[in-house]
Design an enzyme around this catalytic site. Structure first.
Site, PDB file in Angstrom:
ATOM      1  CG  HIS A 226      -0.288   0.321   2.508  1.00 19.27           C
ATOM      2  ND1 HIS A 226      -0.075   1.600   2.968  1.00 19.27           N
ATOM      3  CD2 HIS A 226       0.234  -0.502   3.464  1.00 19.27           C
ATOM      4  CE1 HIS A 226       0.532   1.561   4.142  1.00 19.27           C
ATOM      5  NE2 HIS A 226       0.731   0.291   4.468  1.00 19.27           N
ATOM      6  CB  CYS A 227       1.132   4.237  -1.883  1.00 17.46           C
ATOM      7  SG  CYS A 227      -0.446   4.560  -2.706  1.00 17.46           S
ATOM      8  CB  ALA A 228       0.061   8.187   0.942  1.00 13.00           C
TER       9      ALA A 228
ATOM     10  NE  ARG B 289      -2.833   5.590  -5.320  1.00 17.85           N
ATOM     11  CZ  ARG B 289      -1.756   5.702  -6.091  1.00 17.85           C
ATOM     12  NH1 ARG B 289      -1.654   4.999  -7.188  1.00 17.85           N
ATOM     13  NH2 ARG B 289      -0.779   6.528  -5.766  1.00 17.85           N
TER      14      ARG B 289
END
Length: 457
Positions: free
Chosen positions: A25-27, A29
């Site tokens: 995961h990113c910030a 999504r």
């Protein structure tokens, strides 16, 4: 919101645990590498609580939850699919990045590689760009004497990142290519060695020439360049990995770095460096000719098409071109154009927020618009505008109008990576950038209302 329940429902709608190759995961999504995307219930996923949109890009199926929420969902989702909490997959025995690349076509894989190299060093370039902006204000409004100690020291701080750029790129590129990052940094150091003439800030200096077995070697450094060190470190990685296959483990630590540095150093100064310099200068010259000749038309086209380019993932390769522009032109005229395309999506999402009667769409469109104005466009693009199609077209219209204006007024940035409101910190002409910002936003807002879209019940 029950994050565990959402995670369990998500696994089912993704086609089960075995259909998820890798997860991270990113910030904002969840980033998933999927075995068979035809097994995904995309519409069902978009109806889940907290989901603001879902799309497939860069070899990954990505689900937008938003800042804060995505971390909480991932905590429950990762154990369900066999992924570890450090964002690396364990169920297939390979890293998430490698799994995603394997699903991409060669061109997308190349763009992703460039992105992986440049994203880690963007903070250094952003800091340098902001310092350059501060120095510009000091000089323009005579805040301090250019000969004063504070000005001289700040000037040193602002130029440092670009002077050692080959070292930063060398380290990052070597890691991306699977080589030793410190050997990559050494190769970058060779290319900016004090024995080589530093061309940074010099216009008429002439370097010495060495006679290397009848071959003239120009003693010119590569401070601020991008392509020469990228090509050289790619060769270095091939050499190092090749040597590690044939050199016995007992002497690997002594022999492999020794031969790698010597061979790659000669290749850098004799072959790759000069070729890379010519290639880099050629790219910036062509762009400069297009920028100077086509003018606002170039901004109109680039600003209108940028969002479509984002859908392909190719935009990840632009960082290298922008860094080359900073070194050769003294400013980045592409980034303000990209910024116009990004904020236009915020304007289109605002129009959807203003007109829609669907409460869930309102809940997505508002935060998505704000996110776009801050430079993060995925929620607006995939959660709102592309979903309804016509707002996406309207955003392209707004981006084209804003792009034409910033090119017409010669707006440039002192760095890369920042768009939207944060770009005010590194832009050379904040006033005209602000006017372009309003043109792109208002243009997209009006175009969205005029084009309309099919409202969900």
């Amino acid at each position: 919101m029950n994050h565990r329940e959402v995670a369990e429902q998500l696994v089912a709608k993704l086609g089960g645990k075995n259909n998820v190759i890798s997860a991270a995961h990113c910030a904002t999504r969840l980033r998933l590498v999927i075995e068979d995307e035809n097994s995904i219930d995309k519409n069902g996923i978009e109806e889940l609580e907290g989901v603001k949109g879902a799309f497939s890009s860069s070899g990954q199926f990505q689900i937008i939850f938003g800042t804060g929420t995505v971390n909480k969902v991932y905590q429950h989702f990762a154990p369900l699919v066999g992924a570890s909490m450090d964002d690396e997959s364990t169920n297939k025995g390979e890293s998430h990045s490698d799994a995603a690349k394997r699903k991409m076509n060669p061109f997308a894989r190349f763009a992703r590689t460039l992105s992986n190299i440049f994203v880690p060093i963007i903070p250094a370039i952003v800091a340098a760009g902001m310092l350059m902006g501060l120095l510009g204000l000091m000089k323009t409004y005579n805040w301090v004497d250019p000969e004063s100690a504070i000005f001289v020291m700040l000037d040193m701080f602002s130029s440092a990142a670009f002077i050692i750029l080959p070292i930063l790129i060398g380290f990052s590129a070597a890691k991306e290519f699977g080589a030793n990052g410190y050997l990559g940094a050494v190769i970058g150091g060779i290319m900016i060695h004090p024995s080589l003439l530093n061309p940074w800030g010099l216009t008429d200096a002439t370097p010495d020439t060495l006679d290397f077995f009848g071959f003239g070697v120009e003693m010119l450094g590569y401070q601020g360049t991008v392509i020469p060190v990228l090509l050289t470190v790619y060769i270095m990685a091939k050499v190092e990995k090749g040597l590690r296959k044939i050199v016995p483990n007992a002497i690997d630590l002594l022999v492999t770095p020794f031969i790698t540095v010597i061979f790659t150093g000669f290749v850098a100064l004799l072959i790759i460096g000069p070729i890379g310099r010519i290639l880099g200068n050629g790219i910036t010259t062509v762009l400069d000719v297009v920028y100077s000749t086509a003018g606002p038309i170039a901004g109109l086209v680039f600003g209108g098409l940028y969002s479509t380019i984002v859908l392909t993932g190719v935009h990840h390769s632009f960082h290298a071109i922008e860094a080359e522009l900073l070194a050769n032109v003294g400013g980045n005229y592409l980034l303000p154009i990209w910024a116009m395309a990004n904020v236009a999506h915020g304007g289109a999402a605002l129009a959807v927020l203003f007109k829609t009667k669907n409460k869930k769409v309102k809940g997505i469109a508002g935060p998505a618009a704000l996110s776009a104005f801050l430079g993060i466009t995925e929620p607006a693009i995939f959660g709102v505008n592309l979903k309804y199609r016509r707002p996406f077209i309207a955003a392209a219209i707004g981006g084209a109008l804003g792009g034409a204006y910033v090119v017409f007024t010669n707006v440039m940035a002192n760095g890369i990576g920042l768009t939207g409101i944060p770009q005010f910190a590194i832009v050379q002409d904040p006033l005209n950038y602000g006017i372009g910002f309003l043109i792109a936003t208002i243009g997209a807002f009006i175009a969205t209302l005029l084009l309309g879209w099919k409202e969900e019940k």
